[in-house]
Enzyme design. Structure first.
Site, mmCIF file in Angstrom:
data_model
loop_
_atom_site.group_PDB
_atom_site.id
_atom_site.type_symbol
_atom_site.label_atom_id
_atom_site.label_comp_id
_atom_site.label_asym_id
_atom_site.label_seq_id
_atom_site.Cartn_x
_atom_site.Cartn_y
_atom_site.Cartn_z
ATOM 1 N N SER A 141 0.850 -1.188 0.000
ATOM 2 C CA SER A 141 0.000 0.000 0.000
ATOM 3 C C SER A 141 0.882 1.233 0.000
ATOM 4 O O SER A 141 1.984 1.210 0.518
ATOM 5 C CB SER A 141 -0.886 0.009 1.235
ATOM 6 N N CYS A 142 0.341 2.293 -0.574
ATOM 7 C CA CYS A 142 1.187 3.468 -0.803
ATOM 8 C C CYS A 142 1.236 4.413 0.370
ATOM 9 O O CYS A 142 1.264 5.625 0.167
ATOM 10 C CB CYS A 142 0.687 4.253 -1.993
ATOM 11 N N ILE A 143 1.114 3.943 1.587
ATOM 12 C CA ILE A 143 1.217 4.919 2.669
ATOM 13 C C ILE A 143 2.199 4.447 3.712
ATOM 14 O O ILE A 143 2.610 3.316 3.698
ATOM 15 C CB ILE A 143 -0.140 5.228 3.321
ATOM 16 N N ALA B 180 4.755 6.797 -1.278
ATOM 17 C CA ALA B 180 4.966 7.564 -0.036
ATOM 18 C C ALA B 180 3.628 8.197 0.323
ATOM 19 O O ALA B 180 2.723 8.252 -0.498
ATOM 20 C CB ALA B 180 6.014 8.649 -0.269
#
Lengths: 101, 417
Positions: A99-101, B298
């Site tokens: 996941s991109c976080i 990010a």
């Protein structure tokens, strides 16, 4: 997964294949069976697409699969119930999606 | 005379305009900022609006006040970028040429992506708090709401400020407790992720906080549509969650302009494929991307844009001098997490290191605590509004390095190899 694979390939702790190139269709069928999935032609199309994207170093998410032209998101869920991207990635012999976080 | 165009004058765009203005020779380079909206929103403040902590006036100012005087600021909507011509076409019919383009167009909510979300219950029983309008209307709703099922739902996993929905949940728990009506409210947190957050240690800490506050987490729920008639969230695999009041974090997308310019990633979310280290766009050498507009793995957060700006400034200067782009972004993010009742937590992490416990920014003395819940962190969060307006967006140096530091972090034994 408690089942020990008849075809022993190196995986990480979560069962994701370590070496993309070792993947075989037989191994995929066996992993799919652990999820109660019998691979149909549609499944294979998705798996090949995932492998191709991995080879191109494309970061995957469910929407990209939904835009692949092979399945829409709903069909993707029907093919790989539960967590479609996590399960299909495992069967396709590619790393667990991040996941991109 | 050469031109750098910065598309977008939000957090990332303002910092870049200030930084480049300080570094570049004004006789050689002209800097232009183009944005369709003259107003600068302090987006971290939106979270507090529904609970009446901030009024809209606290968190909105004019963009032009934060840009250097000789940076040209155009309030215009860009229609299309044509990289092969090094040009941007504006909706007004004007055309702008650039030598270097920096895309800082951010991300926005698109409730239309989820059928039924923007239906008849929109802004009646369904709200967002990622826009000032949504947050303000939600404040009105909460004032008079008599209780029931409050559902906080993430439509997609790639969202701005990934911790904000959790903060909203914690603040809602505190708000209803302080109003003496917490027992009349059932709070549900519905997410497409497998847990409260993505990284293991932070997820553990946040999950136990949610449990402590009696919030039900419904993981692996990927919303397909909202049934307005039955007041129900429905997932792609036909699971259902009923609600009385739905606070939605709709699908986040990059600017439409990116789609129109064919610069977006394959998932159709309009984020620009970007080199995760150099911040150069993957398609064009003279196009760079910063902030929420990138497709980097990010967080989409102001702190990330701020750290990226250090790297991008260096790389734009290298590019101008024809040198290799040697500055590398490490994915550094630093986020306060409001947990309610005057307390907050803090996480600091990057591409390779998940949030770890410890002290921040200095070892031992802190004063802030990583992965801890305390008052110092909450004061830090509130003080940040001043830092944002007075230091951050005008590109002044903050006492936090752009690369994540391990100083003050306690590394668990199992991670030491």
């Amino acid at each position: 997964m408690e089942t020990i694979n008849a075809i022993p390939l190196a995986t990480n702790a979560e069962g994701y294949l370590k070496n993309y190139n070792e993947w075989t269709k037989e191994w995929a069928e066996e992993v799919a069976a652990q999820y109660g999935i019998t691979l149909t032609e549609k499944h294979w199309d998705v798996l090949q697409w995932l492998r191709q994207k991995q080879a191109e170093d494309v970061k995957l998410n469910i929407r990209k699969v939904g835009n692949s032209g092979i399945v829409d998101i709903k069909q993707f869920y029907e093919l790989f119930p539960g967590g479609p991207l996590k399960i299909s990635s495992k069967i396709a012999g590619i790393p667990k999606p991040v996941s991109c976080i | 005379m050469k031109t750098i165009i910065i598309l977008g004058g939000g957090t990332a765009g303002s910092i870049m305009a200030n930084r480049l203005h300080n570094k570049l020779d004004a006789d050689e380079w002209q800097i232009k900022v183009i944005d369709k909206d003259p107003l600068h929103y302090y987006q971290p403040g939106f979270l507090f609006v529904p609970f009446g902590v901030y009024e809209p006036g606290d968190i909105v100012k004019n963009k032009i006040d934060f840009l250097p005087k000789d940076v040209e600021f155009l309030v215009e909507e860009a229609d299309k970028i044509v990289p092969s011509e090094n040009r941007i076409y504006l909706k007004s019919g004007v055309m702008c040429s650039y030598d270097i383009l920096i895309i800082a167009t951010g991300a926005e909510i698109v409730p239309e992506e989820t059928p039924g979300l923007k239906g008849e219950l929109w802004q009646k029983d369904i709200f967002d708090f990622y826009t000032l309008e949504g947050a303000t209307l939600l404040a009105e709703k909460l004032k008079n709401w008599e209780g029931g099922k409050l559902v906080i739902s993430l439509a997609e996993s790639t969202i701005k400020c990934p911790v904000a929905p959790l903060e909203f949940t914690f603040l809602a728990d505190a708000y209803f407790t302080e109003k003496g009506m917490r027992e009349k409210v059932d709070i549900f947190y519905v997410t497409p992720l497998s847990g409260a957050f993505t990284k293991p240690r932070a997820t553990k800490m946040l999950s136990s906080l949610l449990e402590e506050k009696n919030v039900m987490v419904i993981p692996d729920f990927y919303t397909e549509h909202v049934d307005n008639e039955r007041k129900m969230l429905v997932s792609y695999d036909q699971k259902e969650v009923p609600f009385d009041l739905l606070v939605s974090i709709p699908v986040n997308k990059g600017s439409e302009l990116i789609e129109k310019s064919h610069l977006g990633d394959e998932d159709g979310l309009n984020f620009v494929p970007t080199d995760k280290y150099s911040l150069q766009s993957k398609g064009f050498k003279n196009i760079f991307v910063i902030g929420d507009a990138t497709n980097l793995p990010a967080s989409k957060a102001g702190s990330v844009a701020h750290f990226e700006a250090d790297i991008l400034t260096e790389n734009v200067l290298s590019y101008i001098e024809g040198k290799p782009l040697e500055a590398k972004f490490d994915g550094h993010a630093n986020c306060f997490i409001e947990t309610g009742f005057g307390k907050a937590s803090l996480i600091d992490f990057n591409y390779d290191t998940e949030p770890l416990p410890g002290k921040f920014p200095y070892p031992v003395v802190g004063p802030m605590g990583l992965l801890k819940v305390n008052r110092q962190n909450h004061w830090g969060k509130l003080a940040f509004k001043w830092v944002y307006w007075h230091m951050l967006i005008t590109g002044k140096n903050l006492p936090i390095p752009s690369h994540m530091s391990m100083a003050g972090k306690e590394v668990p034994a199992e991670l030491l190899n």
